[in-house]
Design a protein around this motif. Structure first.
Motif, PDB file in Angstrom:
ATOM      1  N   LEU A   1    -114.822  22.248 -70.526  1.00 60.82           N
ATOM      2  CA  LEU A   1    -114.503  23.638 -70.850  1.00 60.82           C
ATOM      3  C   LEU A   1    -115.777  24.467 -70.996  1.00 60.82           C
ATOM      4  O   LEU A   1    -115.858  25.601 -70.510  1.00 60.82           O
ATOM      5  N   ASN A   2    -116.795  23.895 -71.646  1.00 64.76           N
ATOM      6  CA  ASN A   2    -118.068  24.608 -71.798  1.00 64.76           C
ATOM      7  C   ASN A   2    -118.724  24.858 -70.447  1.00 64.76           C
ATOM      8  O   ASN A   2    -119.267  25.943 -70.186  1.00 64.76           O
ATOM      9  N   LEU A   3    -118.669  23.856 -69.583  1.00 64.35           N
ATOM     10  CA  LEU A   3    -119.268  24.009 -68.261  1.00 64.35           C
ATOM     11  C   LEU A   3    -118.506  25.042 -67.435  1.00 64.35           C
ATOM     12  O   LEU A   3    -119.093  25.832 -66.682  1.00 64.35           O
TER      13      LEU A   3
ATOM     14  N   LYS B   1    -109.566  16.049 -68.255  1.00 64.21           N
ATOM     15  CA  LYS B   1    -109.411  17.121 -67.276  1.00 64.21           C
ATOM     16  C   LYS B   1    -108.118  17.898 -67.504  1.00 64.21           C
ATOM     17  O   LYS B   1    -108.103  19.131 -67.450  1.00 64.21           O
ATOM     18  N   LEU B   2    -107.037  17.163 -67.772  1.00 67.45           N
ATOM     19  CA  LEU B   2    -105.758  17.822 -68.042  1.00 67.45           C
ATOM     20  C   LEU B   2    -105.853  18.712 -69.280  1.00 67.45           C
ATOM     21  O   LEU B   2    -105.334  19.830 -69.307  1.00 67.45           O
ATOM     22  N   THR B   3    -106.532  18.202 -70.304  1.00 70.28           N
ATOM     23  CA  THR B   3    -106.673  18.965 -71.545  1.00 70.28           C
ATOM     24  C   THR B   3    -107.490  20.228 -71.325  1.00 70.28           C
ATOM     25  O   THR B   3    -107.139  21.307 -71.822  1.00 70.28           O
ATOM     26  N   ALA B   4    -108.580  20.105 -70.581  1.00 68.99           N
ATOM     27  CA  ALA B   4    -109.406  21.282 -70.291  1.00 68.99           C
ATOM     28  C   ALA B   4    -108.616  22.313 -69.499  1.00 68.99           C
ATOM     29  O   ALA B   4    -108.715  23.522 -69.745  1.00 68.99           O
TER      30      ALA B   4
ATOM     31  N   ALA C   1    -106.267  24.061 -71.785  1.00 63.56           N
ATOM     32  CA  ALA C   1    -106.990  24.990 -72.659  1.00 63.56           C
ATOM     33  C   ALA C   1    -107.260  26.316 -71.955  1.00 63.56           C
ATOM     34  O   ALA C   1    -107.337  27.370 -72.597  1.00 63.56           O
ATOM     35  N   LEU C   2    -107.410  26.276 -70.622  1.00 65.67           N
ATOM     36  CA  LEU C   2    -107.620  27.505 -69.855  1.00 65.67           C
ATOM     37  C   LEU C   2    -106.332  28.310 -69.709  1.00 65.67           C
ATOM     38  O   LEU C   2    -106.367  29.535 -69.552  1.00 65.67           O
ATOM     39  N   CYS C   3    -105.193  27.612 -69.774  1.00 65.06           N
ATOM     40  CA  CYS C   3    -103.913  28.273 -69.496  1.00 65.06           C
ATOM     41  C   CYS C   3    -103.151  28.682 -70.750  1.00 65.06           C
ATOM     42  O   CYS C   3    -102.295  29.575 -70.685  1.00 65.06           O
ATOM     43  N   LEU C   4    -103.437  28.015 -71.888  1.00 65.11           N
ATOM     44  CA  LEU C   4    -102.640  28.243 -73.098  1.00 65.11           C
ATOM     45  C   LEU C   4    -103.421  29.033 -74.142  1.00 65.11           C
ATOM     46  O   LEU C   4    -104.644  28.879 -74.261  1.00 65.11           O
TER      47      LEU C   4
END
Length: 697
Positions: free
Chosen positions: A58-60, A98-101, A104-107
């Motif tokens: 997520l940071n990247l 990867k799924l979690t990241a 995090a972008l969508c929710l």
């Protein structure tokens, strides 16, 4: 059951499975010390391994957003490719991270909230494949199977809120592949075959040990193939195609595991090549591929968690053969064997329900042999008797199917019962009785997160630079890395006896110089193992007692001393107290933490009691008096008997430690309790009521 009824029913059961798990959140609301960044902290140590990967991704991604033109496809593609960068941790390459990241972008949720809530959603997905298998049993048996699969004791324990780990999808994917195999055999559609192979590749990429489930499927399908060949059934071509496809997916996962996304696409292509399989004789390919598969996979199988314990290590290939380290598995509760009663409780809620489930499954496979396909789950589940309770949840799907089928048969017996309402009430009552043990367990199973808010905050506030290290015990390695950004020498994935030995020695030695030298040695990249091998055990331990010169490092090292480590400190000491020449562990000195306190009497396990006023220690086996008591909260000391070696320490959290005087001389006790470490070697940088942190000078 018609599809228009099945779909809403399955979604309703899914929502119930998710909703029931929120009782845990309701119970945790009474403990604000477990909340951090708007969500409770995790209750599994391994969770912070995947959390670290998700955070890095997520940071990247945010860096890419700020430093380049935004492009949805390009950045989504980057999420799947950038983990190969050496700058990222190993966990960034995990599918769960990867799924979690991506979520995090969508929710509109924080990363910590996603970590906490995701197990309830993903874990409850088991409802769909299980209900697909029991769809033709009728509405009530089908709903029962879905709900039981979602809330069974063993499954709930490993998918409750905050249990952020791969377990949340392991059974879902494993059973899902089996469901798609049966569906493909039934429909013979190329689309179903494509979904089967794509799901198989994804499952193996998500959790590589699902290979044992797929191997089991292949073995059962080979039996089906032999029967179809004997009967000259048209189904034999399709079974051969499925076996060949599953073998290929296994080979792809073994030969190039980092290309999961590509193999999913190839799996889809294999599925759409179904008509091609009918024109090719696959028997020779299956035999050759199976031989190659077992040649590649058998060595790893023998070393795996499932079979490794049954085969002795080849000492000629073991570089540590002349050094006898402590096996870490002997100190982990999850891998301790369980008895039949506990197994029955975790799988089905009790012995009676286990027996009924077993009878139901036997009846089911006698009626529909296709359900034999799921026997590999029973085989893995039975490893709980040998390799630990963590395996028990694999057996749950079979017993759920068995109970559901029994209810279906009961429904058939009551078919001619005139009063439909009474018949439905009877079936619902039986279902409630089956569910009741699991609901009772959920009401009582409120586990504490593995750390508190103050621990997370102090680690987060540590002003560490990129590349700095933490010396901490492996149980805490992942969450130390996640909150502080520090690298660790041991963690949940690196904790062999050889790796644990130097850390254990640094924490438990009475010689502060030894701790200093070990830390410097590890920071410089050297290995204590090489010293032990080249100089000998005695010589190495003597050298460590005097300050040595090691290669200087640009990075800092921090000793992380948490109060919670006190509970397992004797187990930590065992790793360095062991005699490396023969593997024998000397009996450790007395150590006990209180379990209750009433007035002046403090109670410990095994009936031991301490009178705080007189210093008397009473038990069935011995009566003695402590040397002194130390109150860490009020900073007072009271002496009782100078000839005694027992000490009582009144801890700030209200508990009492009764232990031998020798423990007070260890690095851990001196650094955490008394803050008496050599200021020329160690600098205290941070401290709160849960953790004390020292920097190596």
């Amino acid at each position: 059951m018609r599809l228009r009824f099945f779909i809403p029913l399955s979604f309703f059961v899914f929502l119930v499975g998710v909703g029931i798990r929120f009782y845990y959140l309701f119970a945790l609301n009474a403990y604000p010390q477990y909340f951090y960044n708007g969500a409770p902290l995790l209750n599994t140590h391994d969770g912070y391994f995947y959390a670290q990967g998700a955070k890095e991704l997520l940071n990247l991604y945010q860096e890419y957003i700020h430093n380049s033109t935004w492009n949805l496809w390009q950045h989504t593609k980057d999420i799947f490719e950038i983990p190969n960068s050496p700058a990222l941790s190993k966990s960034a390459n995990e599918i769960l991270s990867k799924l979690t990241a991506l979520l995090a972008l969508c929710l509109p949720l924080s990363l910590e909230q996603i970590f906490f809530f995701l197990p309830a959603v993903f874990g409850s997905l088991i409802v769909f494949p299980i209900m697909a298998l029991t769809r033709h049993f009728g509405a009530i048996p089908c709903a029962l199977s879905g709900l039981l699969s979602a809330i069974s004791v063993g499954y709930y324990n490993r998918t409750l809120l905050g249990y952020y780990d791969t377990d949340m999808l392991v059974i879902v994917l494993g059973v899902g592949v089996g469901v798609m195999i049966l569906r493909t055999l039934a429909t013979q559609r190329t689309l179903d075959c494509a979904i089967l192979f794509a799901l198989s590749v994804f499952a193996l990429g998500y959790y590589s040990n699902l290979r044992y489930i797929l191997l089991g499927y292949i073995f059962i399908l080979l039996l089906f193939l032999m029967e179809s060949l004997y009967k000259k059934s048209d189904e034999r071509f399709l079974i051969q195609a499925i076996i060949a496809g599953l073998i290929l997916t296994l080979l792809l996962e073994i030969l190039a595991p980092n290309l999961t996304f590509l193999w999913v696409l190839l799996g889809i292509a294999l599925g759409f090549a179904l008509n091609f399989y009918r024109k090719v004789n696959l028997k020779l390919f299956i035999l050759c591929a199976l031989g190659f598969l077992f040649w590649r996979i058998l060595p790893s199988m023998l070393k795996s968690d499932y079979l490794g314990g049954f085969f002795s290590k080849n000492t000629s290939e073991n570089p540590n053969a002349n050094l006898h380290y402590l096996d870490v598995l002997s100190t982990i509760a999850e891998v301790s064997s369980i008895n039949f009663s506990e197994f029955a409780y975790r799988v089905s809620g009790g012995i009676l329900w286990l027996i009924l489930g077993a009878l139901g499954y036997i009846w089911l496979v006698l009626r529909y042999k296709k359900y034999l396909l799921f026997l590999p789950f029973l085989a893995l589940g039975c490893f709980a008797f040998l390799q630990g309770l963590r395996f028990s949840f694999y057996a749950i799907p079979l017993f759920v199917l068995g109970l559901s089928f029994l209810l279906f048969q009961t429904q058939e017996i009551l078919k001619f019962f005139k009063f439909r309402i009474l018949k439905s009430l009877l079936l619902l009552s039986l279902s409630c009785f089956a569910i009741l043990p699991h609901l009772s367990h959920i009401g009582h199973y409120v586990v504490a997160p593995i750390l508190e808010k103050s621990e997370a905050e102090i680690l987060h506030s540590l002003n560490a630079q990129k590349g700095d290290f933490a010396l901490a015990w492996w149980d805490y390695g992942y969450f130390v890395s996640y909150f502080s950004g520090l690298k660790t020498f041991i963690d949940g994935g690196k904790h062999s006896g050889a790796q644990n030995f130097p850390i254990s020695l640094a924490l438990s030695t009475k010689e502060e110089t030894t701790s200093y030298n070990i830390a410097k040695m590890l920071l410089s990249g050297e290995s204590l193992e090489s010293y032990l091998q080249n100089l000998g055990i005695t010589e190495t331990l003597e050298i460590l007692k005097t300050k040595q010169a090691f290669a200087e490092s640009q990075n800092a090292l921090y000793f992380i001393l948490p109060w919670r480590m006190l509970e397992i400190f004797p187990s930590i000491m065992r790793f360095s107290q062991i005699d490396l020449t023969n593997g024998k562990i000397p009996k450790l000195d007395f150590f006990a933490l209180s379990i209750s306190e009433k007035n002046e009497m403090v109670e410990f396990k095994n009936g031991i009691k301490l009178n705080k006023n007189t210093g008397e220690v009473l038990s069935q086996d011995f009566n003695t008096t402590i040397q002194k008591s130390i109150d860490l909260q009020n900073h007072t000391t009271q002496s009782f008997d100078d000839t005694s070696t027992l000490m009582a320490i009144f801890l700030p959290n209200g508990k009492t430690l009764l232990c031998a005087e020798s423990y007070l001389e260890t690095f851990y006790f001196k650094g955490l309790f008394f803050e008496q470490l050599d200021k020329n070697l160690f600098q205290k940088v941070l401290k709160n009521d849960k953790i004390t942190i020292y920097k190596l000078l």
